[in-house]
Design a protein around this motif. Sequence first.
Motif, short mmCIF file in Angstrom:
data_model
loop_
_atom_site.label_atom_id
_atom_site.label_comp_id
_atom_site.label_asym_id
_atom_site.label_seq_id
_atom_site.Cartn_x
_atom_site.Cartn_y
_atom_site.Cartn_z
N GLU A 45 -35.25 7.95 -53.52
CA GLU A 45 -36.67 7.60 -53.69
C GLU A 45 -37.58 8.78 -53.37
OE1 GLU A 45 -38.47 5.14 -54.73
OE2 GLU A 45 -37.00 3.55 -55.02
N TRP A 98 -39.89 5.16 -48.57
CA TRP A 98 -39.27 4.06 -49.32
C TRP A 98 -40.03 3.75 -50.60
CZ3 TRP A 98 -34.73 1.37 -47.98
CH2 TRP A 98 -34.17 1.76 -46.75
N THR A 110 -46.27 -4.84 -52.77
CA THR A 110 -44.95 -5.17 -52.22
C THR A 110 -44.88 -4.81 -50.75
OG1 THR A 110 -43.99 -4.65 -54.38
CG2 THR A 110 -42.47 -4.93 -52.55
N GLY A 115 -38.16 -1.95 -45.85
CA GLY A 115 -37.23 -1.64 -46.92
C GLY A 115 -35.95 -2.44 -46.81
N TYR A 123 -36.62 -6.07 -47.71
CA TYR A 123 -36.80 -6.21 -49.16
C TYR A 123 -35.45 -6.16 -49.88
CZ TYR A 123 -38.78 -5.16 -53.81
OH TYR A 123 -39.11 -5.18 -55.15
N LEU A 124 -34.61 -5.21 -49.47
CA LEU A 124 -33.27 -5.12 -50.05
C LEU A 124 -32.46 -6.38 -49.79
CD1 LEU A 124 -32.31 -1.43 -49.16
CD2 LEU A 124 -32.69 -2.36 -51.46
N ILE A 164 -33.57 -9.11 -52.21
CA ILE A 164 -33.02 -8.91 -53.55
C ILE A 164 -31.51 -9.20 -53.54
CG2 ILE A 164 -32.69 -7.27 -55.43
CD1 ILE A 164 -35.06 -5.67 -54.32
N SER A 168 -32.87 -3.21 -59.29
CA SER A 168 -34.01 -4.09 -59.06
C SER A 168 -35.06 -3.40 -58.21
CB SER A 168 -33.53 -5.37 -58.36
OG SER A 168 -32.59 -6.08 -59.14
N TYR A 169 -34.62 -2.68 -57.20
CA TYR A 169 -35.56 -1.98 -56.32
C TYR A 169 -36.38 -0.97 -57.12
CZ TYR A 169 -37.26 0.14 -51.98
OH TYR A 169 -38.07 0.59 -50.94
N ASN A 170 -35.73 -0.28 -58.02
CA ASN A 170 -36.41 0.75 -58.82
C ASN A 170 -37.26 0.17 -59.94
OD1 ASN A 170 -35.97 2.57 -61.56
ND2 ASN A 170 -36.65 3.76 -59.80
N HIS A 228 -39.65 -5.45 -58.53
CA HIS A 228 -39.31 -6.76 -57.99
C HIS A 228 -39.67 -7.88 -58.96
CE1 HIS A 228 -39.01 -9.97 -55.04
NE2 HIS A 228 -40.29 -10.24 -55.19
#
Length: 215
Positions: A60, A81, A87, A120, A123-124, A127, A142-144, A147
């Motif tokens: 990132e 991050w 988000t 971070g 959030y991970l 997902i 998905s992170y990239n 969301h």
Amino acid sequence: MELPEEFVTQVRQYIKNWQDTGRLRLAIKNMQDNQYGPMVLEALDKEGLPAYFMYLPLQESNYDTKAIGPETRFGIAKGAWQFLATTGQEYGLPPGPLANVREYDEQDARFDFAQATQAGAKYLKYIYSKQAQASGLLVMASYNYGHNKVRGMVEKMPDNPRDRNFWKFIQQYEIPVETYDYVFYIVSAAVIGEDPKHFGFDFSPPLLQLTQAVN
């Protein structure tokens, strides 16, 4: 999980890409010099996530806490991050008054590495446990990719983890080259990290070093 035949070939290509630049060395140096690694491992462990996600902020931002992304219609990603303001706020990172400007802002929690790392990991975890059905590569994508964008796409896929993974995802949907690159850069960095000297890098295996330090 069944991997396509071209997987190893692709990983080798991205390893070569890392070898052709100094970015990986810079990112590892940033992580080690600032003692960011233990914080990341602790946050990932707290959420029950694989330690290999430590390579995600490397891709990132090169572990640069003051990193600022390009201006997009979704906003400006900031911090190591690379959270968008919306988000980030959802995961406990209040944006500063300069959230919509490509400038560093000490009042923006996204630039606080400790806070951003906790966010971070959470959030991970979200997902990982919801949309991605425990598919690590799909979590990265998905992170990239975003969301909200990915959520609906993945939810249209079968519930069976064998059929809800990165490979099925890229067969079913056309994803940006950036997202495909993103996943393979993280995977290849993790491969290099297992034995850096074998690939021509002069740093020690980050995960081994960090695990020993934590223990």
